[in-house]
Design an enzyme around this catalytic site. Structure first.
Site, PDB file in Angstrom:
ATOM      1  N   HIS A  14      -7.752  -4.824   8.349  1.00  0.00           N
ATOM      2  CA  HIS A  14      -8.392  -4.342   7.231  1.00  0.00           C
ATOM      3  C   HIS A  14      -8.849  -5.581   6.350  1.00  0.00           C
ATOM      4  CE1 HIS A  14      -5.211  -4.946   4.236  1.00  0.00           C
ATOM      5  NE2 HIS A  14      -4.374  -4.312   5.374  1.00  0.00           N
ATOM      6  N   GLU A  87       0.899   1.138   8.063  1.00  0.00           N
ATOM      7  CA  GLU A  87       1.505  -0.030   7.997  1.00  0.00           C
ATOM      8  C   GLU A  87       3.153   0.378   7.998  1.00  0.00           C
ATOM      9  OE1 GLU A  87       2.687  -2.885   8.734  1.00  0.00           O
ATOM     10  OE2 GLU A  87       1.472  -4.154   7.554  1.00  0.00           O
TER      11      GLU A  87
END
Length: 214
Positions: A14, A87
């Site tokens: 990202h 994550e």
């Protein structure tokens, strides 16, 4: 990437967030992109759209899904969202800087720095991240056409764990894979014994490998 032989998986980190700038451990805290992060995603999306991907898959955290959205806008593809691509959950470490973590959790921090398996902040082990992320990626890859490309938008730590597992590295060697910069990507392709790492931490269009003897 059609014509390069076999399916490809492009793992894309990202764009930049405020906590990246502050060097805070994000984990699964849902932090948005900065303006610069949006611009990074837009730039990278223009490059990746040229590869004519067949599918886009993203973590459900907003920094990843918003990054994926920039590619979806250019390609017309929908984004498949899966929490398995989040994550690493880092519990008490989330929201803290490295200096704060070292001061509050010195033994855990030192063990992590030594490369030992640690439940950072009493959260997940890296192997547990791979356990949830890799099946999601492999299931999506199995649905690709023979020369298809899957773009997976996720997070630096989760991507490292997935790559390590998918290319067969020993778990204590996953740290040998360098960190991904914001909006850079790595590419996996087919090898004689499963997936292999073709490109890592790239920020430009992949080039054909000429004279590959592997």
């Amino acid at each position: 990437m059609s014509g390069r032989g076999g399916r490809r998986i492009l793992l894309w980190r990202h764009g930049q967030t405020p906590w990246n700038l502050e060097r805070r451990f994000q984990g699964q805290t849902d932090i948005p992109l900065t303006e610069a992060g949006v611009a990074q995603a837009q730039r990278s999306a223009r490059l990746l759209a040229a590869l004519k991907p067949d599918a886009i898959l993203s973590s459900d955290l907003v920094r990843a899904s918003d990054t994926a959205g920039e590619l979806a806008r250019l390609t017309g593809l929908s984004v498949g969202v899966d929490a398995g691509l989040r994550e690493t959950y880092a519990g008490h470490w989330q929201g803290l800087t490295n200096a704060e973590i070292e001061a509050r959790f010195p033994e855990q921090f030192a063990a992590w720095r030594r490369g030992e398996p640690v439940r950072r902040g009493d959260g997940e082990l890296e192997t547990e991240v791979a356990d949830r992320a890799v099946p999601v990626i492999e299931e999506a890859a199995a649905k690709l056409p023979d020369d298809g490309t899957l773009v997976v938008v996720s997070h630096g730590g989760a991507i490292r764990c997935a790559i390590g597992r998918m290319i067969g590295l020993a778990e204590d060697s996953w740290g040998a894979l360098g960190a991904l910069s914001n909006c850079c990507w790595s590419v996996l392709g087919p090898g004689a014994r499963g997936w292999r790492l073709l490109e890592h931490n790239a920020g430009t269009l992949p080039e054909p490998v000429l004279g590959d003897e592997v």
